[in-house]
Design a protein around this motif. Structure first.
Motif, PDB file in Angstrom:
ATOM      1  N   VAL A   1      -8.185  -0.643   3.590  1.00  0.00           N
ATOM      2  CA  VAL A   1      -8.304  -1.912   2.861  1.00  0.00           C
ATOM      3  C   VAL A   1      -8.670  -3.033   3.835  1.00  0.00           C
ATOM      4  N   VAL A   2      -7.989  -3.062   4.980  1.00  0.00           N
ATOM      5  CA  VAL A   2      -8.260  -4.104   5.977  1.00  0.00           C
ATOM      6  C   VAL A   2      -9.694  -3.999   6.478  1.00  0.00           C
ATOM      7  N   THR A   3     -10.152  -2.800   6.797  1.00  0.00           N
ATOM      8  CA  THR A   3     -11.514  -2.605   7.298  1.00  0.00           C
ATOM      9  C   THR A   3     -12.541  -3.030   6.265  1.00  0.00           C
ATOM     10  N   THR A   4     -12.298  -2.713   5.006  1.00  0.00           N
ATOM     11  CA  THR A   4     -13.227  -3.107   3.938  1.00  0.00           C
ATOM     12  C   THR A   4     -13.327  -4.622   3.841  1.00  0.00           C
ATOM     13  N   LEU A   5     -12.209  -5.315   3.951  1.00  0.00           N
ATOM     14  CA  LEU A   5     -12.231  -6.775   3.862  1.00  0.00           C
ATOM     15  C   LEU A   5     -12.902  -7.398   5.084  1.00  0.00           C
ATOM     16  N   ILE A   6     -12.746  -6.786   6.241  1.00  0.00           N
ATOM     17  CA  ILE A   6     -13.431  -7.276   7.438  1.00  0.00           C
ATOM     18  C   ILE A   6     -14.937  -7.184   7.264  1.00  0.00           C
ATOM     19  N   LYS A   7     -15.394  -6.068   6.706  1.00  0.00           N
ATOM     20  CA  LYS A   7     -16.829  -5.814   6.600  1.00  0.00           C
ATOM     21  C   LYS A   7     -17.462  -6.471   5.379  1.00  0.00           C
ATOM     22  N   PHE A   8     -16.719  -6.566   4.282  1.00  0.00           N
ATOM     23  CA  PHE A   8     -17.325  -7.009   3.022  1.00  0.00           C
ATOM     24  C   PHE A   8     -16.533  -8.137   2.354  1.00  0.00           C
TER      25      PHE A   8
END
Length: 368
Positions: free
Chosen positions: A102-109
């Motif tokens: 979830v954190v990685t997705t928010l960082i990228k998108f």
């Protein structure tokens, strides 16, 4: 203070995969990184240690459930209070590892959550979730499905979208966490051809949650995520419906996971004393998920209520130090009632006053 006292029973840095024999007499070593998480800045949390030790014995003696846990106050006047129990060996994460996804997705998108993506048929698997056939969904919808339903198809789609396992593990490592022990190694219910799996340990799971909280507070030395993205990530981590350790607390950002061998939970408890990072794991030989969840919920509520409010003042009109608050539930007058709930021998209260003008200096997604 010796590391062994700070991390009683917890073999930080101990390897070991699921099913490996415990090495209870292994030397305690710390591989924590960052000045604010290192053992030299930890304070032994006597009350929490007593609770964890008692719970581990009850879990084991009464129900055959093995408990491992790590808790640490990460902000406020009691920052550094730390307790742990059980081994810190890595175990299969189950859905717990969806938190860094979830954190990685928010960082990228984070600025493009309305983007529509396709859920490929090969990513639709059994287990938890609401997506049972292919289709198009916004990234924001997939994130909500991951948290609200622990949706496996949504998680698998996001793994592809962010760039695979390496992308998520890079974010974990960028937070100063050991990405071999808190690690995404396979899609949900899809074995990795390499044989890799997803792993967690209590300390590293708690550390990742702490790093996210620190980023939201603007107090971290790690630039793996922006402050605004960290706050958004914590908001998403409040959407999880299957709470365990935080079930009776009411205010927590967390992600859980279940297998037929055990239950996991990690995140941040928001208490009147400050945010507490936690990582907990239970393991059992016969399915006991619901029982373990209930026991963890009881333990979490016990830990959350151990400390005085952040604005409590002692008899000198000063905030309590972490070391002074470490034994807050002590019964010094022997009446069977914790001093914080009653009166001392001289009739006084352990809390002389509170400073109403003090404001919390940590971020909480539950506070306006």
């Amino acid at each position: 203070m010796p590391v062994a006292m700070l991390l009683s029973g917890c073999t930080i840095g101990g390897g070991g995969g699921e099913g490996e024999a415990p090495s209870r007499n292994a030397e305690v070593k710390s591989r924590e990184t960052g000045t604010d998480w290192s053992t030299k800045n930890a304070v032994k949390w006597t009350d929490a240690q007593r609770s964890l030790d008692g719970a581990a014995k009850r879990f084991s003696d009464n129900y055959g459930i093995e408990l491992s846990a790590y808790v640490r106050v990460i902000s406020g006047p009691y920052k550094g209070l730390t307790a742990s129990v059980g081994e810190d060996k890595k175990v299969y994460s189950a859905s717990t590892i969806k938190a860094p996804l979830v954190v990685t997705t928010l960082i990228k998108f984070g600025d493009d959550l309305d983007r529509i993506v396709q859920v490929a048929p090969e990513n639709i698997v059994g287990g938890t979730g609401a997506i049972t056939w292919g289709g198009q969904y916004t990234i924001e919808t997939l994130l909500r499905f991951v948290m609200a339903y622990s949706d496996n198809a949504a998680a698998n789609t996001l793994i592809d979208l962010v760039g695979g396992f390496d992308a998520v593990n890079k974010v974990i490592a960028g937070a100063g966490v050991d990405s071999a022990k808190y690690h995404l190694g396979n899609k949900m219910n899809i074995p990795n051809p390499t044989g890799d799996r997803s792993w967690i340990t209590p300390s590293q799971a708690a550390l990742f949650a702490a790093r996210l909280q620190e980023a939201a507070d603007g107090s971290t030395a790690y630039d793996f995520i922006s402050r605004s993205a960290a706050r958004t990530a914590l908001q998403y981590l409040t959407y999880g419906g299957a709470q365990k350790f935080a079930a009776y607390v009411g205010s927590a950002a967390q992600k859980t996971g279940d297998t037929e061998k055990g239950t996991n939970d990690h995140g941040i408890l928001y208490t009147a004393a400050g945010p507490i990072a936690f990582g907990v794991v239970t393991r059992f030989s016969s399915p006991s998920n619901e029982l373990a969840d209930a026991l963890l919920a009881q333990l979490g509520s016990e830990i959350a209520s151990l400390l005085p409010d952040f604005n409590a003042l002692d008899e000198n009109g000063k905030p309590f130090s972490a070391s002074a608050a470490a034994s807050w539930s002590e019964d010094r007058d022997g009446d069977g009632i914790a001093d914080r709930l009653g009166q001392l021998d001289d009739g006084s209260s352990p809390v002389d006053d509170v400073d109403e003008e003090l404001q919390p200096d940590w971020y909480s997604p539950f506070r306006g």
